[in-house]
Every structure is written in C-alpha cells, then in structure tokens.
Design a protein around this motif. Structure first.
Motif, PDB file in Angstrom:
ATOM      1  N   MET A   1      49.620 -49.411  27.519  1.00 45.12           N
ATOM      2  CA  MET A   1      49.700 -49.198  26.070  1.00 45.12           C
ATOM      3  C   MET A   1      49.457 -50.498  25.311  1.00 45.12           C
ATOM      4  SD  MET A   1      52.919 -46.563  25.818  1.00 45.12           S
ATOM      5  CE  MET A   1      52.834 -46.512  24.040  1.00 45.12           C
ATOM      6  N   PHE A   2      49.993 -51.614  25.839  1.00 45.58           N
ATOM      7  CA  PHE A   2      49.761 -52.910  25.196  1.00 45.58           C
ATOM      8  C   PHE A   2      48.274 -53.267  25.221  1.00 45.58           C
ATOM      9  CE2 PHE A   2      49.151 -57.507  25.588  1.00 45.58           C
ATOM     10  CZ  PHE A   2      49.749 -57.941  24.414  1.00 45.58           C
ATOM     11  N   GLY A   3      47.620 -53.023  26.356  1.00 43.56           N
ATOM     12  CA  GLY A   3      46.196 -53.324  26.457  1.00 43.56           C
ATOM     13  C   GLY A   3      45.369 -52.492  25.503  1.00 43.56           C
ATOM     14  N   ILE A   4      45.680 -51.179  25.418  1.00 46.47           N
ATOM     15  CA  ILE A   4      44.944 -50.300  24.499  1.00 46.47           C
ATOM     16  C   ILE A   4      45.154 -50.741  23.056  1.00 46.47           C
ATOM     17  CG2 ILE A   4      44.786 -47.957  23.605  1.00 46.47           C
ATOM     18  CD1 ILE A   4      45.493 -46.968  26.418  1.00 46.47           C
ATOM     19  N   ALA A   5      46.410 -51.059  22.708  1.00 49.76           N
ATOM     20  CA  ALA A   5      46.701 -51.487  21.341  1.00 49.76           C
ATOM     21  C   ALA A   5      46.002 -52.801  21.016  1.00 49.76           C
ATOM     22  CB  ALA A   5      48.209 -51.629  21.153  1.00 49.76           C
ATOM     23  N   TYR A   6      46.008 -53.745  21.950  1.00 50.21           N
ATOM     24  CA  TYR A   6      45.415 -55.059  21.696  1.00 50.21           C
ATOM     25  C   TYR A   6      43.907 -54.948  21.479  1.00 50.21           C
ATOM     26  CZ  TYR A   6      43.880 -59.856  22.460  1.00 50.21           C
ATOM     27  OH  TYR A   6      43.295 -61.084  22.323  1.00 50.21           O
ATOM     28  N   PHE A   7      43.226 -54.263  22.379  1.00 50.27           N
ATOM     29  CA  PHE A   7      41.776 -54.159  22.245  1.00 50.27           C
ATOM     30  C   PHE A   7      41.374 -53.305  21.050  1.00 50.27           C
ATOM     31  CE2 PHE A   7      42.039 -55.355  26.788  1.00 50.27           C
ATOM     32  CZ  PHE A   7      41.186 -56.450  26.752  1.00 50.27           C
ATOM     33  N   SER A   8      42.200 -52.302  20.707  1.00 56.69           N
ATOM     34  CA  SER A   8      41.904 -51.495  19.522  1.00 56.69           C
ATOM     35  C   SER A   8      42.021 -52.333  18.258  1.00 56.69           C
ATOM     36  CB  SER A   8      42.852 -50.299  19.445  1.00 56.69           C
ATOM     37  OG  SER A   8      42.697 -49.456  20.567  1.00 56.69           O
ATOM     38  N   ILE A   9      43.063 -53.164  18.192  1.00 59.84           N
ATOM     39  CA  ILE A   9      43.246 -54.026  17.020  1.00 59.84           C
ATOM     40  C   ILE A   9      42.093 -55.018  16.903  1.00 59.84           C
ATOM     41  CG2 ILE A   9      44.695 -55.850  16.045  1.00 59.84           C
ATOM     42  CD1 ILE A   9      47.116 -54.365  17.201  1.00 59.84           C
ATOM     43  N   GLN A  10      41.683 -55.592  18.019  1.00 58.27           N
ATOM     44  CA  GLN A  10      40.588 -56.565  17.994  1.00 58.27           C
ATOM     45  C   GLN A  10      39.287 -55.942  17.503  1.00 58.27           C
ATOM     46  OE1 GLN A  10      40.779 -59.931  18.610  1.00 58.27           O
ATOM     47  NE2 GLN A  10      42.975 -59.518  18.652  1.00 58.27           N
ATOM     48  N   ASN A  11      39.053 -54.678  17.864  1.00 56.19           N
ATOM     49  CA  ASN A  11      37.809 -54.014  17.468  1.00 56.19           C
ATOM     50  C   ASN A  11      37.846 -53.466  16.052  1.00 56.19           C
ATOM     51  OD1 ASN A  11      36.471 -54.437  19.944  1.00 56.19           O
ATOM     52  ND2 ASN A  11      37.446 -52.645  20.859  1.00 56.19           N
ATOM     53  N   LEU A  12      39.050 -53.212  15.534  1.00 57.68           N
ATOM     54  CA  LEU A  12      39.158 -52.539  14.243  1.00 57.68           C
ATOM     55  C   LEU A  12      39.592 -53.459  13.112  1.00 57.68           C
ATOM     56  CD1 LEU A  12      40.964 -49.229  15.325  1.00 57.68           C
ATOM     57  CD2 LEU A  12      38.531 -49.540  14.870  1.00 57.68           C
ATOM     58  N   LYS A  13      40.078 -54.656  13.422  1.00 56.99           N
ATOM     59  CA  LYS A  13      40.699 -55.476  12.382  1.00 56.99           C
ATOM     60  C   LYS A  13      39.697 -55.975  11.343  1.00 56.99           C
ATOM     61  CE  LYS A  13      40.515 -59.880  14.908  1.00 56.99           C
ATOM     62  NZ  LYS A  13      41.353 -60.981  15.448  1.00 56.99           N
ATOM     63  N   ASN A  14      38.420 -56.070  11.688  1.00 61.72           N
ATOM     64  CA  ASN A  14      37.420 -56.553  10.732  1.00 61.72           C
ATOM     65  C   ASN A  14      36.616 -55.439  10.075  1.00 61.72           C
ATOM     66  OD1 ASN A  14      38.025 -59.319  11.179  1.00 61.72           O
ATOM     67  ND2 ASN A  14      36.805 -59.298  13.057  1.00 61.72           N
ATOM     68  N   LYS A  15      36.886 -54.197  10.399  1.00 60.41           N
ATOM     69  CA  LYS A  15      36.160 -53.081   9.808  1.00 60.41           C
ATOM     70  C   LYS A  15      36.690 -52.797   8.409  1.00 60.41           C
ATOM     71  CE  LYS A  15      34.702 -49.585  11.974  1.00 60.41           C
ATOM     72  NZ  LYS A  15      34.598 -48.303  12.685  1.00 60.41           N
ATOM     73  N   GLU A  16      35.788 -52.519   7.492  1.00 60.10           N
ATOM     74  CA  GLU A  16      36.173 -52.255   6.109  1.00 60.10           C
ATOM     75  C   GLU A  16      36.198 -50.769   5.789  1.00 60.10           C
ATOM     76  OE1 GLU A  16      37.205 -54.362   3.962  1.00 60.10           O
ATOM     77  OE2 GLU A  16      36.814 -56.234   5.032  1.00 60.10           O
ATOM     78  N   SER A  17      35.610 -49.923   6.635  1.00 67.32           N
ATOM     79  CA  SER A  17      35.545 -48.488   6.361  1.00 67.32           C
ATOM     80  C   SER A  17      35.757 -47.723   7.647  1.00 67.32           C
ATOM     81  CB  SER A  17      34.204 -48.111   5.732  1.00 67.32           C
ATOM     82  OG  SER A  17      33.143 -48.424   6.626  1.00 67.32           O
ATOM     83  N   GLY A  18      35.989 -46.398   7.489  1.00 66.34           N
ATOM     84  CA  GLY A  18      36.232 -45.570   8.668  1.00 66.34           C
ATOM     85  C   GLY A  18      37.569 -45.913   9.307  1.00 66.34           C
ATOM     86  N   MET A  19      37.616 -45.881  10.628  1.00 63.45           N
ATOM     87  CA  MET A  19      38.808 -46.268  11.363  1.00 63.45           C
ATOM     88  C   MET A  19      38.952 -47.783  11.294  1.00 63.45           C
ATOM     89  SD  MET A  19      40.482 -43.698  12.496  1.00 63.45           S
ATOM     90  CE  MET A  19      41.482 -44.452  13.772  1.00 63.45           C
ATOM     91  N   THR A  20      40.036 -48.250  10.710  1.00 57.59           N
ATOM     92  CA  THR A  20      40.250 -49.677  10.543  1.00 57.59           C
ATOM     93  C   THR A  20      41.718 -50.002  10.745  1.00 57.59           C
ATOM     94  OG1 THR A  20      40.127 -51.515   8.977  1.00 57.59           O
ATOM     95  CG2 THR A  20      40.488 -49.326   8.061  1.00 57.59           C
ATOM     96  N   PHE A  21      41.986 -51.245  11.105  1.00 61.65           N
ATOM     97  CA  PHE A  21      43.364 -51.704  11.279  1.00 61.65           C
ATOM     98  C   PHE A  21      43.917 -52.300   9.995  1.00 61.65           C
ATOM     99  CE2 PHE A  21      46.623 -54.714  12.911  1.00 61.65           C
ATOM    100  CZ  PHE A  21      47.420 -53.797  13.560  1.00 61.65           C
ATOM    101  N   LYS A  22      43.107 -52.400   8.968  1.00 58.91           N
ATOM    102  CA  LYS A  22      43.587 -52.951   7.708  1.00 58.91           C
ATOM    103  C   LYS A  22      44.600 -52.000   7.073  1.00 58.91           C
ATOM    104  CE  LYS A  22      39.491 -55.677   6.600  1.00 58.91           C
ATOM    105  NZ  LYS A  22      40.214 -56.958   6.640  1.00 58.91           N
ATOM    106  N   PRO A  23      45.626 -52.553   6.416  1.00 61.44           N
ATOM    107  CA  PRO A  23      46.658 -51.694   5.820  1.00 61.44           C
ATOM    108  C   PRO A  23      46.110 -50.849   4.691  1.00 61.44           C
ATOM    109  CG  PRO A  23      46.936 -53.971   5.119  1.00 61.44           C
ATOM    110  CD  PRO A  23      45.879 -53.976   6.181  1.00 61.44           C
ATOM    111  N   ASP A  24      46.693 -49.655   4.540  1.00 60.20           N
ATOM    112  CA  ASP A  24      46.285 -48.767   3.455  1.00 60.20           C
ATOM    113  C   ASP A  24      46.714 -49.353   2.119  1.00 60.20           C
ATOM    114  OD1 ASP A  24      45.265 -47.020   5.241  1.00 60.20           O
ATOM    115  OD2 ASP A  24      46.969 -45.644   5.209  1.00 60.20           O
ATOM    116  N   ARG A  25      45.802 -49.325   1.177  1.00 63.94           N
ATOM    117  CA  ARG A  25      46.199 -49.691  -0.182  1.00 63.94           C
ATOM    118  C   ARG A  25      46.956 -48.552  -0.830  1.00 63.94           C
ATOM    119  NH1 ARG A  25      41.611 -52.335  -3.680  1.00 63.94           N
ATOM    120  NH2 ARG A  25      43.468 -52.862  -4.898  1.00 63.94           N
ATOM    121  N   ILE A  26      46.660 -47.338  -0.398  1.00 63.57           N
ATOM    122  CA  ILE A  26      47.365 -46.155  -0.887  1.00 63.57           C
ATOM    123  C   ILE A  26      47.770 -45.347   0.319  1.00 63.57           C
ATOM    124  CG2 ILE A  26      47.193 -44.031  -2.213  1.00 63.57           C
ATOM    125  CD1 ILE A  26      45.232 -45.367  -4.025  1.00 63.57           C
ATOM    126  N   ASN A  27      49.063 -45.051   0.420  1.00 66.30           N
ATOM    127  CA  ASN A  27      49.550 -44.297   1.566  1.00 66.30           C
ATOM    128  C   ASN A  27      49.204 -42.827   1.463  1.00 66.30           C
ATOM    129  OD1 ASN A  27      50.740 -46.515   2.833  1.00 66.30           O
ATOM    130  ND2 ASN A  27      52.575 -46.334   1.567  1.00 66.30           N
TER     131      ASN A  27
END
Length: 389
Positions: A318-344
């Motif tokens: 689970m740690f490995g999946i979470a780590y690699f998912s964050i690394q791949n999604l943290k710089n995305k601006e649209s779609g699936m992204t790790f950036k926090p929601d501005r509106i919940n």
C-alpha cells in the motif's frame, strides 16, 4: 408534501455553495457575509456536536411530554398500553410540524421528534399485532413512515431508516417463502439493490429539485454497499450455515461457490475502476472498504501467511502504491490529480453566478436549477466565443 418553505431550501443550498466557494478562494469573506445577510434561511446547526446536544435536549422534551400523557391516561384505562405508541407518534408529528413552522431545519430538536415518530410506529405495530415471530409487518410500516417523513421534512436519517426497513422487508419476506426463499435470498438482494441503484442514479441525473439530492445520494450509496454484501462469499456462506443449516465439510463448498468467489473479487475492482473513471469520491471510498472486506474474507478461510507477515507485506504494498501514485499525480493540473480540492463539493460552482449577483447587488437572486456554465457561448466562464461574461 414538503412542509418547509422551498425558497428557504433554495437559499440554504446557495449559502452552502457560498461557503464552499469562499473555502476555495473564489469569493471573499465579505461577499459571503453579504450573501448570508441577503438570503433568509432556516435556523439550523452545522456543528455536529452542538446538533447532538440539541437532539438530546429534544429527546428529553419529547419523553417528558409522553411521560406526562402516560401518567394521565393510565389512570383512566389499561387499554392505553396498546395504543400509547401511536399516540406518542402523533405527538412526534405535532412537534415536527411545529418546529418546521418555526423554520427549524437540521437543528437537532427536529431530529428527536422525527426519529421518535419512526421508533413509536415500529414499536406500536409490533405490540399491537403481537407478532413476535417476525418483524416484517413492523418493517413495512416503518418503511412507509420513514419515506413519508423524508418526503415531508427532508430528513436524511429517515432515508437511511427507509433503506434498512426496505431491506428488512425483503429479507424477512424471503424467509417467509421457506427454504427456497432462503436459498435465493443473495440473488434477490443483489437484483433488488442493483435495480434500485440504477433507479436512484437516473433520478439524480434528472433531478430538478436540488433539496432531494442528498437523500437520493444516500440511497444510491446504500445500494452499492448492499449489492456487494449480498453476494460476498463470507456473508453467503455464514448465512447458509445459520439459515439453512448447511455444514461445509472439508473438501466441499457451498452451492454456486465459484460465482460467489468471483463476485467477491470482481465487484470491488469494478467499483474502483468506475469511481476513478467518473471521479465519484463516495464510490471510491466504498470500493476501498469492499477491497478490505474481500481481503478479510480470504483471511477468514485461508491463512496463507502469519498475520504479522501479511500485515507487513500489505502495508509495504500500500505504501508503494501510494508513493508512486503521488509522484505521478502531484504535478497534474487536470483529471486525476494529487493537488488539494479548492472546492470539496462537486456542485459548488453550480450557482456561482447567482451568488456573485447577490453579493454585488445585494438583492435576492432568482434561483437557477441548471448549471450556469455554458462553454460554447462563454456565458459564465469565458470558455466560448460569445465573450458575454
């Protein structure tokens, strides 16, 4: 049917959207204050702890009234014990109606009286019919009453009670058929929950009255959970042992075991894929819970590794999946992204234009039920060619 003022219901939805927009940084705190002053709303309580406190206070008030009536009526006739719960339910209706007229909504006091109606109806039918073998008759009356209380008071807990009561009617109705009903119960529950899921999904899609959204969403999520639980291998096997007396001998298994095995594994994956595809957060959390229960089902019957080793390996995966998912999604601006929601809230932008009008002009806006965003004409977001902001 709805006892509450529909204009106030719309205003409450707009105020909630304004709070979401302020949290997302789209409007200022001053604009939110102007909106709240401009739009009259209910007396409600958003703090859950304070709401629980008012619920306890309302329960004390409700029980005090019922106790006073009981002391008076018992001195007159003993038959009062047979009908007292129905009288108490009537008191609950009177209290709920009175609080609704005072513009009290989701406050805690109203919760006490509405839940008191459901409790007294169920107990009253159970005592009056003296049917102590099954609860199908009380469940039917509770289901009808809870549906009516939800429709009239828009009470979310009533919708939850309705879902459980309807499930109880289905289960105990299948028990009444006999062994055949008990045998096909998992399939009946699966088909019923699946059908009701698509029904509520269609109602949400075509919904015009926004104040019904939360109740339909709750019922829709309940159907997802019931659909998975109905044919989960562990649930089916244990219920077969309890209801049908099926003893699974070594080397043997329950009927249709391959179907239940496949169902237990496939459904959580389908939930997860669909949640990611549609960006449905509630389904995503349900899929995580279903995956965890699937793992528990496997561990319940098959001990592949010691519990310590299993937990350690599972945690590392689970740690490995979470780590690699964050690394791949943290710089995305649209779609699936790790950036926090501005509106919940997914519909927070729905009435943004209405709120801006209210905050800028200080007038009560006309309620719009559809989305103001028209990308082709540029009416709101400027994404089209019309340019009319």
């Amino acid at each position: 049917m709805i006892v509450h003022d529909k204009n106030l219901l719309h205003n409450s939805a707009l105020i909630t959207e304004a709070e979401n927009l302020e949290n997302g940084g789209f409007i200022s705190k001053e604009q939110k204050k102007i909106i709240k002053k401009t739009l009259p709303a209910f007396t409600s309580q958003s703090n859950i702890l304070v709401r629980i406190g008012f619920f306890l206070l309302g329960s004390f008030l409700y029980s005090s009234i019922c106790s006073l009536i009981s002391l008076i009526a018992l001195s007159v006739h003993d038959y009062f014990l047979k009908i007292c719960c129905f009288i108490f339910a009537g008191i609950g209706v009177a209290g709920a109606e009175f609080l609704a007229k005072q513009k009290i909504y989701r406050h805690g006091l109203d919760d006490a009286f509405i839940l008191g109606i459901l409790l007294n109806v169920g107990v009253g039918v159970f005592v009056f019919t003296e049917d102590f073998e099954t609860i199908i008759t009380p469940a039917i009356f509770v289901a009808l009453t809870s549906f009516l209380t939800y429709k009239r008071y828009l009470h979310l807990l009533s919708m939850l009670v309705f879902c459980f009561a309807v499930s109880a009617v289905l289960f105990f109705g299948m028990f009444e058929i006999g062994d055949i009903g008990k045998s096909i119960l998992p399939f009946a529950a699966m088909l019923a929950s699946g059908g009701f899921y698509f029904f509520t999904k269609q109602r949400i899609k075509n919904l015009k009255e926004s104040y019904y959204y939360n109740g339909l969403l709750l019922a829709n999520s309940f159907c997802l959970i019931l659909f998975y639980v109905s044919c989960n291998y562990l649930v089916v096997r244990e219920l077969s042992s309890e209801l049908l007396g099926v003893d699974v001998l070594p080397g043997k298994d329950i009927p249709f075991s391959y179907f239940f095995y496949a169902f237990t594994f496939i459904v959580p994956i389908v939930y997860l894929v669909q949640a990611l595809k549609t960006k449905d957060r509630i389904m995503l959390w349900i899929s995580f819970a279903a995956i965890a229960f699937t793992i528990f089902t496997i561990r319940f019957y098959y001990s592949v590794l010691p519990i310590e080793a299993g937990l350690t390996i599972g945690g590392l995966i689970m740690f490995g999946i979470a780590y690699f998912s964050i690394q791949n999604l943290k710089n995305k601006e649209s779609g699936m992204t790790f950036k926090p929601d501005r509106i919940n809230h997914s519909n927070a932008i729905l009435n943004a234009e209405t709120l801006i009008v209210a905050s800028a002009l200080g007038v009560k806006p006309e309620v719009k039920t559809g989305s103001p965003i028209e990308f082709e004409g540029g009416d709101f977001s400027g994404g089209g060619s019309g340019g009319s902001f």
